[in-house]
Design a protein around this motif. Structure first.
Motif, PDB file in Angstrom:
ATOM      1  N   ASP A  63      -7.984 -11.726  -0.286  1.00  0.00           N
ATOM      2  CA  ASP A  63      -9.316 -11.163  -0.540  1.00  0.00           C
ATOM      3  C   ASP A  63      -9.571  -9.868   0.222  1.00  0.00           C
ATOM      4  OD1 ASP A  63      -9.859 -13.251  -2.241  1.00  0.00           O
ATOM      5  OD2 ASP A  63     -10.793 -14.478  -0.673  1.00  0.00           O
ATOM      6  N   GLU A  64      -8.658  -9.479   1.100  1.00  0.00           N
ATOM      7  CA  GLU A  64      -8.846  -8.264   1.887  1.00  0.00           C
ATOM      8  C   GLU A  64      -8.614  -7.026   1.028  1.00  0.00           C
ATOM      9  OE1 GLU A  64      -7.244  -6.315   6.050  1.00  0.00           O
ATOM     10  OE2 GLU A  64      -5.945  -7.664   4.934  1.00  0.00           O
ATOM     11  N   GLU A  65      -9.477  -6.043   1.184  1.00  0.00           N
ATOM     12  CA  GLU A  65      -9.296  -4.769   0.494  1.00  0.00           C
ATOM     13  C   GLU A  65      -8.418  -3.877   1.363  1.00  0.00           C
ATOM     14  OE1 GLU A  65     -13.242  -3.300  -0.268  1.00  0.00           O
ATOM     15  OE2 GLU A  65     -13.483  -4.616  -1.990  1.00  0.00           O
ATOM     16  N   VAL A  66      -7.281  -3.433   0.800  1.00  0.00           N
ATOM     17  CA  VAL A  66      -6.322  -2.640   1.560  1.00  0.00           C
ATOM     18  C   VAL A  66      -6.192  -1.265   0.913  1.00  0.00           C
ATOM     19  CG1 VAL A  66      -3.970  -2.519   2.450  1.00  0.00           C
ATOM     20  CG2 VAL A  66      -5.079  -4.752   2.177  1.00  0.00           C
ATOM     21  N   SER A  67      -6.508  -0.248   1.680  1.00  0.00           N
ATOM     22  CA  SER A  67      -6.397   1.120   1.175  1.00  0.00           C
ATOM     23  C   SER A  67      -4.977   1.636   1.378  1.00  0.00           C
ATOM     24  CB  SER A  67      -7.379   2.044   1.894  1.00  0.00           C
ATOM     25  OG  SER A  67      -6.986   2.203   3.246  1.00  0.00           O
ATOM     26  N   GLN A  68      -4.648   2.697   0.641  1.00  0.00           N
ATOM     27  CA  GLN A  68      -3.348   3.341   0.826  1.00  0.00           C
ATOM     28  C   GLN A  68      -3.221   3.850   2.257  1.00  0.00           C
ATOM     29  OE1 GLN A  68      -2.041   5.100  -3.486  1.00  0.00           O
ATOM     30  NE2 GLN A  68      -1.932   6.467  -1.786  1.00  0.00           N
ATOM     31  N   ARG A  69      -4.307   4.397   2.799  1.00  0.00           N
ATOM     32  CA  ARG A  69      -4.288   4.913   4.175  1.00  0.00           C
ATOM     33  C   ARG A  69      -3.956   3.786   5.152  1.00  0.00           C
ATOM     34  NH1 ARG A  69      -6.425   9.280   6.639  1.00  0.00           N
ATOM     35  NH2 ARG A  69      -7.701   9.836   4.871  1.00  0.00           N
ATOM     36  N   ARG A  70      -4.564   2.627   4.959  1.00  0.00           N
ATOM     37  CA  ARG A  70      -4.312   1.476   5.843  1.00  0.00           C
ATOM     38  C   ARG A  70      -2.863   1.028   5.724  1.00  0.00           C
ATOM     39  NH1 ARG A  70      -7.562  -2.943   7.660  1.00  0.00           N
ATOM     40  NH2 ARG A  70      -6.251  -4.010   9.162  1.00  0.00           N
ATOM     41  N   LEU A  71      -2.324   1.010   4.496  1.00  0.00           N
ATOM     42  CA  LEU A  71      -0.919   0.665   4.302  1.00  0.00           C
ATOM     43  C   LEU A  71      -0.010   1.654   5.032  1.00  0.00           C
ATOM     44  CD1 LEU A  71      -0.697  -0.358   0.540  1.00  0.00           C
ATOM     45  CD2 LEU A  71      -0.200  -1.809   2.516  1.00  0.00           C
ATOM     46  N   ALA A  72      -0.316   2.923   4.918  1.00  0.00           N
ATOM     47  CA  ALA A  72       0.484   3.953   5.595  1.00  0.00           C
ATOM     48  C   ALA A  72       0.479   3.715   7.101  1.00  0.00           C
ATOM     49  CB  ALA A  72      -0.041   5.342   5.259  1.00  0.00           C
ATOM     50  N   ASP A  73      -0.691   3.424   7.654  1.00  0.00           N
ATOM     51  CA  ASP A  73      -0.790   3.153   9.091  1.00  0.00           C
ATOM     52  C   ASP A  73      -0.018   1.897   9.471  1.00  0.00           C
ATOM     53  OD1 ASP A  73      -2.394   5.373   9.384  1.00  0.00           O
ATOM     54  OD2 ASP A  73      -4.268   4.233   9.514  1.00  0.00           O
ATOM     55  N   ASP A  74      -0.193   0.826   8.705  1.00  0.00           N
ATOM     56  CA  ASP A  74       0.462  -0.445   9.009  1.00  0.00           C
ATOM     57  C   ASP A  74       1.981  -0.348   8.929  1.00  0.00           C
ATOM     58  OD1 ASP A  74      -2.037  -1.569   9.352  1.00  0.00           O
ATOM     59  OD2 ASP A  74      -2.009  -2.699   7.476  1.00  0.00           O
ATOM     60  N   LEU A  75       2.481   0.461   7.996  1.00  0.00           N
ATOM     61  CA  LEU A  75       3.919   0.569   7.802  1.00  0.00           C
ATOM     62  C   LEU A  75       4.504   1.819   8.462  1.00  0.00           C
ATOM     63  CD1 LEU A  75       3.021  -1.508   5.603  1.00  0.00           C
ATOM     64  CD2 LEU A  75       4.927  -0.682   4.267  1.00  0.00           C
ATOM     65  N   THR A  76       3.679   2.540   9.198  1.00  0.00           N
ATOM     66  CA  THR A  76       4.059   3.798   9.858  1.00  0.00           C
ATOM     67  C   THR A  76       4.748   4.766   8.894  1.00  0.00           C
ATOM     68  OG1 THR A  76       6.133   2.904  10.762  1.00  0.00           O
ATOM     69  CG2 THR A  76       4.195   2.769  12.168  1.00  0.00           C
ATOM     70  N   LEU A  77       4.081   5.005   7.775  1.00  0.00           N
ATOM     71  CA  LEU A  77       4.537   5.976   6.784  1.00  0.00           C
ATOM     72  C   LEU A  77       3.536   7.127   6.726  1.00  0.00           C
ATOM     73  CD1 LEU A  77       5.502   3.569   3.855  1.00  0.00           C
ATOM     74  CD2 LEU A  77       7.072   4.780   5.371  1.00  0.00           C
ATOM     75  N   THR A  78       4.000   8.277   6.281  1.00  0.00           N
ATOM     76  CA  THR A  78       3.103   9.409   6.078  1.00  0.00           C
ATOM     77  C   THR A  78       2.263   9.146   4.833  1.00  0.00           C
ATOM     78  OG1 THR A  78       4.682  10.600   4.700  1.00  0.00           O
ATOM     79  CG2 THR A  78       4.769  11.010   7.103  1.00  0.00           C
ATOM     80  N   SER A  79       1.193   9.912   4.658  1.00  0.00           N
ATOM     81  CA  SER A  79       0.365   9.725   3.460  1.00  0.00           C
ATOM     82  C   SER A  79       1.157  10.075   2.205  1.00  0.00           C
ATOM     83  CB  SER A  79      -0.924  10.529   3.549  1.00  0.00           C
ATOM     84  OG  SER A  79      -0.652  11.895   3.615  1.00  0.00           O
ATOM     85  N   SER A  80       2.011  11.099   2.266  1.00  0.00           N
ATOM     86  CA  SER A  80       2.816  11.425   1.085  1.00  0.00           C
ATOM     87  C   SER A  80       3.881  10.354   0.852  1.00  0.00           C
ATOM     88  CB  SER A  80       3.456  12.807   1.217  1.00  0.00           C
ATOM     89  OG  SER A  80       4.325  12.858   2.324  1.00  0.00           O
ATOM     90  N   GLY A  81       4.417   9.787   1.938  1.00  0.00           N
ATOM     91  CA  GLY A  81       5.416   8.723   1.799  1.00  0.00           C
ATOM     92  C   GLY A  81       4.837   7.482   1.147  1.00  0.00           C
ATOM     93  N   ILE A  82       3.643   7.077   1.563  1.00  0.00           N
ATOM     94  CA  ILE A  82       3.028   5.878   0.969  1.00  0.00           C
ATOM     95  C   ILE A  82       2.630   6.159  -0.471  1.00  0.00           C
ATOM     96  CG2 ILE A  82       0.625   6.236   1.684  1.00  0.00           C
ATOM     97  CD1 ILE A  82       2.442   2.870   1.703  1.00  0.00           C
ATOM     98  N   THR A  83       2.198   7.385  -0.764  1.00  0.00           N
ATOM     99  CA  THR A  83       1.824   7.730  -2.137  1.00  0.00           C
ATOM    100  C   THR A  83       3.038   7.593  -3.056  1.00  0.00           C
ATOM    101  OG1 THR A  83       0.061   9.208  -1.428  1.00  0.00           O
ATOM    102  CG2 THR A  83       0.946   9.570  -3.639  1.00  0.00           C
ATOM    103  N   ARG A  84       4.174   8.145  -2.642  1.00  0.00           N
ATOM    104  CA  ARG A  84       5.396   8.035  -3.463  1.00  0.00           C
ATOM    105  C   ARG A  84       5.834   6.581  -3.621  1.00  0.00           C
ATOM    106  NH1 ARG A  84       6.677  12.500  -0.341  1.00  0.00           N
ATOM    107  NH2 ARG A  84       8.048  11.259   1.003  1.00  0.00           N
ATOM    108  N   LEU A  85       5.747   5.821  -2.541  1.00  0.00           N
ATOM    109  CA  LEU A  85       6.142   4.408  -2.587  1.00  0.00           C
ATOM    110  C   LEU A  85       5.241   3.621  -3.541  1.00  0.00           C
ATOM    111  CD1 LEU A  85       7.923   2.092  -1.508  1.00  0.00           C
ATOM    112  CD2 LEU A  85       6.255   1.852   0.357  1.00  0.00           C
TER     113      LEU A  85
END
Length: 160
Positions: A63-85
């Motif tokens: 039920d948690e809302e997870v943003s791309q930014r939060r995913l990037a932080d959690d996985l230590t990826l750049t914003s462009s890296g998480i976007t491509r993933l």
């Protein structure tokens, strides 16, 4: 002994220190385990280890809302890296992007039904590899201390 020879000997001593050696063992073990997991996930599920980490994060609290930014932080990826993933995962039908109801600038990511099914298959593969290469080699009496110590190291790095 000249100054150059003294420096070379000092450098060799530092390179062969117990701390350098012990940390090297940790890095090698983590890297090799990650490679084993990635190979097994790609072969058996068509999923990279990083994609699996995204699905873990998304499936952990449904039920948690997870943003791309939060995913990037959690996985230590750049914003462009998480976007491509996320682009690749969306194309594969594993996740979908949805607009955030609270912030029009933010995009949320959620697993699809197919993503959940692939995650369950991948979790079984992951568990087998971890059992074989992380759990089994460690004496049962030491396993709890190992995981507790890793937790302490993680907390020190997070807090420090």
């Amino acid at each position: 002994m000249d100054a150059t020879t003294g420096r070379i000997d000092e450098a060799a001593q530092a390179a062969n220190s117990e701390r350098v050696h012990d940390f090297g063992l940790l890095i090698k073990a983590a890297t090799r385990l990650g490679q084993r997991i990635d190979t097994a996930l790609r072969r058996e599920c068509g999923l990279s280890h990083t994609m699996f980490e995204v699905l873990i994060r998304l499936c952990r609290q449904p039920d948690e809302e997870v943003s791309q930014r939060r995913l990037a932080d959690d996985l230590t990826l750049t914003s462009s890296g998480i976007t491509r993933l996320i682009d690749r995962m969306e194309e594969a039908g594993l996740v979908r992007r949805v607009p955030s109801p609270e912030d029009r600038r933010s995009v949320l990511v959620e697993p699809t039904e197919q993503g959940c099914a692939v995650f369950l298959q991948a979790a079984a593969v992951h568990s087998q590899v971890v059992e074989r290469y992380f759990v089994t080699p460690v004496p049962r009496a030491d396993y709890g201390r190992l995981t507790s110590s890793l937790g302490e190291i993680n907390r020190a790095l997070h807090d420090g």
